[in-house]
Write an enzyme that holds these catalytic residues in place. Structure first.
Site, mmCIF file in Angstrom:
data_model
loop_
_atom_site.group_PDB
_atom_site.id
_atom_site.type_symbol
_atom_site.label_atom_id
_atom_site.label_comp_id
_atom_site.label_asym_id
_atom_site.label_seq_id
_atom_site.Cartn_x
_atom_site.Cartn_y
_atom_site.Cartn_z
ATOM 1 N N ALA A 1 0.826 -1.212 0.000
ATOM 2 C CA ALA A 1 0.000 0.000 0.000
ATOM 3 C C ALA A 1 0.860 1.262 0.000
ATOM 4 O O ALA A 1 0.635 2.179 -0.809
ATOM 5 C CB ALA A 1 -0.936 -0.003 1.211
ATOM 6 N N GLU A 2 1.844 1.327 0.893
ATOM 7 C CA GLU A 2 2.671 2.532 0.963
ATOM 8 C C GLU A 2 3.531 2.696 -0.284
ATOM 9 O O GLU A 2 3.729 3.812 -0.770
ATOM 10 C CB GLU A 2 3.549 2.539 2.212
ATOM 11 C CG GLU A 2 4.301 3.848 2.338
ATOM 12 C CD GLU A 2 4.941 4.070 3.694
ATOM 13 O OE1 GLU A 2 5.890 4.881 3.747
ATOM 14 O OE2 GLU A 2 4.511 3.462 4.685
ATOM 15 N N THR A 3 4.025 1.604 -0.828
ATOM 16 C CA THR A 3 4.848 1.684 -2.032
ATOM 17 C C THR A 3 4.051 2.241 -3.207
ATOM 18 O O THR A 3 4.504 3.160 -3.897
ATOM 19 C CB THR A 3 5.433 0.308 -2.385
ATOM 20 O OG1 THR A 3 6.289 -0.115 -1.326
ATOM 21 C CG2 THR A 3 6.214 0.351 -3.678
#
Length: 136
Positions: A61-63
């Site tokens: 998700a963060e990537t």
């Protein structure tokens, strides 16, 4: 904002550019400031009981959100994740986890994304919200 097909990735987003993304097995499918999609295999990203690891969900998700925010920040700036909230809905034990990061805010100093993670049958595995700070 610049939109690029994943087949024409900038060096900072191309396969192998990040050791962590390589370990995750991340494959980018679509890359633009507004929307980023990609996937990672369940195999190799499991917790001791053979299920997709929640940390892998957070990483994916963060990537994806950070890559979209960096597309927004181009050409002179870059983005980093500063806040992540994720809800784990269900697990996966085989196949791929597919992620879609959709921008909900673009500012001079930040970008915010909602991210959905699904399995191969399009069942929701996790839902996240990621805030990225624009640097430089």
């Amino acid at each position: 904002m610049t939109d690029l097909p994943a087949t024409d990735l900038p060096a900072w987003a191309s396969p192998g550019a990040s050791a962590f993304d390589t370990k995750l097995g991340l494959e980018l499918i679509e890359l633009s400031a507004a929307r980023v999609t990609g996937r990672a295999p369940v195999e190799g990203n499991t917790q001791p009981f053979g299920l997709w690891h929640g940390g892998a969900s957070a990483t994916l998700a963060e990537t994806l959100a950070s890559l979209g925010a960096t597309m927004h920040a181009q050409p002179d700036r870059r983005a980093v994740g500063t806040e992540l909230s994720i809800s784990h809905i269900r697990s996966a034990s085989t196949g791929w986890v597919h992620g879609c990061a959709t921008a909900i805010h673009f500012g001079r100093g930040s970008a915010v994304y909602t991210v959905t993670l699904t399995d191969d049958d399009d069942r929701l595995l996790a839902s996240a919200r990621v805030t990225c700070r624009i640097l430089g």
